[in-house]
Design a protein around this motif. Structure first.
Motif, PDB file in Angstrom:
ATOM      1  N   GLU A  52      73.018  47.598  90.931  1.00 42.38           N
ATOM      2  CA  GLU A  52      73.875  48.486  91.716  1.00 42.38           C
ATOM      3  C   GLU A  52      73.880  48.106  93.193  1.00 42.38           C
ATOM      4  O   GLU A  52      74.528  48.758  94.006  1.00 42.38           O
ATOM      5  N   GLY A  53      73.133  47.057  93.542  1.00 43.61           N
ATOM      6  CA  GLY A  53      73.080  46.635  94.935  1.00 43.61           C
ATOM      7  C   GLY A  53      72.107  47.437  95.769  1.00 43.61           C
ATOM      8  O   GLY A  53      72.159  47.414  96.993  1.00 43.61           O
ATOM      9  N   LYS A  54      71.186  48.132  95.117  1.00 41.96           N
ATOM     10  CA  LYS A  54      70.216  48.956  95.830  1.00 41.96           C
ATOM     11  C   LYS A  54      68.796  48.410  95.698  1.00 41.96           C
ATOM     12  O   LYS A  54      67.829  49.113  95.966  1.00 41.96           O
ATOM     13  N   GLY A  55      68.692  47.148  95.273  1.00 43.26           N
ATOM     14  CA  GLY A  55      67.382  46.522  95.131  1.00 43.26           C
ATOM     15  C   GLY A  55      66.705  46.359  96.481  1.00 43.26           C
ATOM     16  O   GLY A  55      67.359  46.277  97.517  1.00 43.26           O
ATOM     17  N   GLU A  56      65.369  46.332  96.446  1.00 43.56           N
ATOM     18  CA  GLU A  56      64.589  46.238  97.673  1.00 43.56           C
ATOM     19  C   GLU A  56      63.584  45.093  97.570  1.00 43.56           C
ATOM     20  O   GLU A  56      63.234  44.659  96.477  1.00 43.56           O
ATOM     21  N   ASP A  57      63.124  44.650  98.731  1.00 39.26           N
ATOM     22  CA  ASP A  57      62.080  43.639  98.778  1.00 39.26           C
ATOM     23  C   ASP A  57      60.881  44.158  97.982  1.00 39.26           C
ATOM     24  O   ASP A  57      60.486  45.312  98.128  1.00 39.26           O
ATOM     25  N   GLY A  58      60.341  43.326  97.129  1.00 36.51           N
ATOM     26  CA  GLY A  58      59.191  43.720  96.313  1.00 36.51           C
ATOM     27  C   GLY A  58      59.545  44.131  94.901  1.00 36.51           C
ATOM     28  O   GLY A  58      58.656  44.278  94.054  1.00 36.51           O
ATOM     29  N   ASP A  59      60.828  44.329  94.607  1.00 38.70           N
ATOM     30  CA  ASP A  59      61.230  44.755  93.258  1.00 38.70           C
ATOM     31  C   ASP A  59      60.922  43.701  92.199  1.00 38.70           C
ATOM     32  O   ASP A  59      60.502  44.041  91.089  1.00 38.70           O
ATOM     33  N   ILE A  60      61.092  42.437  92.530  1.00 38.88           N
ATOM     34  CA  ILE A  60      60.813  41.379  91.555  1.00 38.88           C
ATOM     35  C   ILE A  60      59.323  41.369  91.230  1.00 38.88           C
ATOM     36  O   ILE A  60      58.932  41.327  90.050  1.00 38.88           O
ATOM     37  N   GLU A  61      58.493  41.453  92.244  1.00 37.88           N
ATOM     38  CA  GLU A  61      57.047  41.461  92.036  1.00 37.88           C
ATOM     39  C   GLU A  61      56.620  42.700  91.253  1.00 37.88           C
ATOM     40  O   GLU A  61      55.738  42.624  90.395  1.00 37.88           O
ATOM     41  N   LEU A  62      57.255  43.829  91.522  1.00 41.25           N
ATOM     42  CA  LEU A  62      56.944  45.055  90.794  1.00 41.25           C
ATOM     43  C   LEU A  62      57.317  44.918  89.318  1.00 41.25           C
ATOM     44  O   LEU A  62      56.560  45.349  88.441  1.00 41.25           O
ATOM     45  N   LEU A  63      58.464  44.317  89.039  1.00 49.09           N
ATOM     46  CA  LEU A  63      58.856  44.087  87.650  1.00 49.09           C
ATOM     47  C   LEU A  63      57.833  43.213  86.928  1.00 49.09           C
ATOM     48  O   LEU A  63      57.454  43.498  85.786  1.00 49.09           O
ATOM     49  N   LEU A  64      57.392  42.154  87.586  1.00 49.39           N
ATOM     50  CA  LEU A  64      56.408  41.256  86.973  1.00 49.39           C
ATOM     51  C   LEU A  64      55.068  41.959  86.772  1.00 49.39           C
ATOM     52  O   LEU A  64      54.411  41.776  85.743  1.00 49.39           O
ATOM     53  N   GLU A  65      54.682  42.789  87.712  1.00 49.52           N
ATOM     54  CA  GLU A  65      53.434  43.553  87.588  1.00 49.52           C
ATOM     55  C   GLU A  65      53.519  44.557  86.439  1.00 49.52           C
ATOM     56  O   GLU A  65      52.584  44.687  85.643  1.00 49.52           O
ATOM     57  N   LEU A  66      54.632  45.254  86.359  1.00 47.68           N
ATOM     58  CA  LEU A  66      54.828  46.201  85.253  1.00 47.68           C
ATOM     59  C   LEU A  66      54.830  45.475  83.910  1.00 47.68           C
ATOM     60  O   LEU A  66      54.269  45.972  82.924  1.00 47.68           O
ATOM     61  N   ALA A  67      55.461  44.310  83.860  1.00 43.66           N
ATOM     62  CA  ALA A  67      55.495  43.524  82.624  1.00 43.66           C
ATOM     63  C   ALA A  67      54.079  43.153  82.185  1.00 43.66           C
ATOM     64  O   ALA A  67      53.738  43.271  81.000  1.00 43.66           O
ATOM     65  N   ASP A  68      53.248  42.728  83.139  1.00 41.86           N
ATOM     66  CA  ASP A  68      51.861  42.394  82.809  1.00 41.86           C
ATOM     67  C   ASP A  68      51.101  43.613  82.291  1.00 41.86           C
ATOM     68  O   ASP A  68      50.359  43.521  81.305  1.00 41.86           O
ATOM     69  N   THR A  69      51.294  44.745  82.937  1.00 43.84           N
ATOM     70  CA  THR A  69      50.612  45.973  82.528  1.00 43.84           C
ATOM     71  C   THR A  69      51.042  46.400  81.129  1.00 43.84           C
ATOM     72  O   THR A  69      50.204  46.754  80.296  1.00 43.84           O
ATOM     73  N   ILE A  70      52.333  46.363  80.871  1.00 47.04           N
ATOM     74  CA  ILE A  70      52.845  46.753  79.553  1.00 47.04           C
ATOM     75  C   ILE A  70      52.298  45.824  78.476  1.00 47.04           C
ATOM     76  O   ILE A  70      51.813  46.270  77.433  1.00 47.04           O
ATOM     77  N   SER A  71      52.357  44.527  78.727  1.00 54.18           N
ATOM     78  CA  SER A  71      51.859  43.548  77.752  1.00 54.18           C
ATOM     79  C   SER A  71      50.363  43.718  77.489  1.00 54.18           C
ATOM     80  O   SER A  71      49.907  43.590  76.354  1.00 54.18           O
ATOM     81  N   ALA A  72      49.607  44.008  78.533  1.00 51.97           N
ATOM     82  CA  ALA A  72      48.154  44.123  78.397  1.00 51.97           C
ATOM     83  C   ALA A  72      47.710  45.423  77.751  1.00 51.97           C
ATOM     84  O   ALA A  72      46.656  45.471  77.105  1.00 51.97           O
ATOM     85  N   THR A  73      48.499  46.473  77.888  1.00 47.21           N
ATOM     86  CA  THR A  73      48.044  47.778  77.405  1.00 47.21           C
ATOM     87  C   THR A  73      48.750  48.272  76.151  1.00 47.21           C
ATOM     88  O   THR A  73      48.333  49.280  75.586  1.00 47.21           O
TER      89      THR A  73
END
Length: 130
Positions: free
Chosen positions: A10-31
């Motif tokens: 939607e054009g509302k992305g912010e700095d750090g969103d990519i890193e947050l997605l990768l962090e969430l992906a790691d957490t989901i995969s690990a848990t």
């Protein structure tokens, strides 16, 4: 993750969103307790790895290189091609196009709904989607 992805397209992305997605992906995969849960974030991680430059364009430049994100599309009038015939202005359903006859017209991006009616109407091909 879906909320962050929707925000980005939607054009509302912010700095750090990519890193947050990768962090969430790691957490989901690990848990996750099942195999499906462990692989659920893989499509997002894969697209970030392969198309990171497109994610960055969405977030930092507010544009969609693929041209598929409707909210990031922009319709513009080339002043060098516009003859000021006013056909586009009369066609626009939300009166987003204004100007004086025989002078280049302009599009108010805050009003434009990106329907494309003006593009089809312009006899001089002065209106383009970018």
């Amino acid at each position: 993750m879906l909320a962050i992805l929707e925000k980005i397209v939607e054009g509302k992305g912010e700095d750090g969103d990519i890193e947050l997605l990768l962090e969430l992906a790691d957490t989901i995969s690990a848990t996750a307790l099942c195999g499906l849960g462990k692989t659920a974030p893989n499509p997002v991680v894969s697209t970030i790895r392969s198309f990171r430059d497109e994610y960055e364009a969405h977030i930092y430049e507010k544009r969609c290189p693929a041209g598929s994100c409707q909210k990031l599309k922009k319709i513009v009038i080339d002043e060098n091609l516009c003859k000021g015939c006013s056909k586009c202005s009369r066609t626009c359903p939300v009166t987003a196009i204004s100007g004086k006859v025989k002078e280049p017209f302009t599009i108010d991006q805050t009003k434009c709904i990106k329907c494309g009616a003006c593009i089809a109407t312009c006899p001089f091909h002065a209106i383009k989607e970018v």
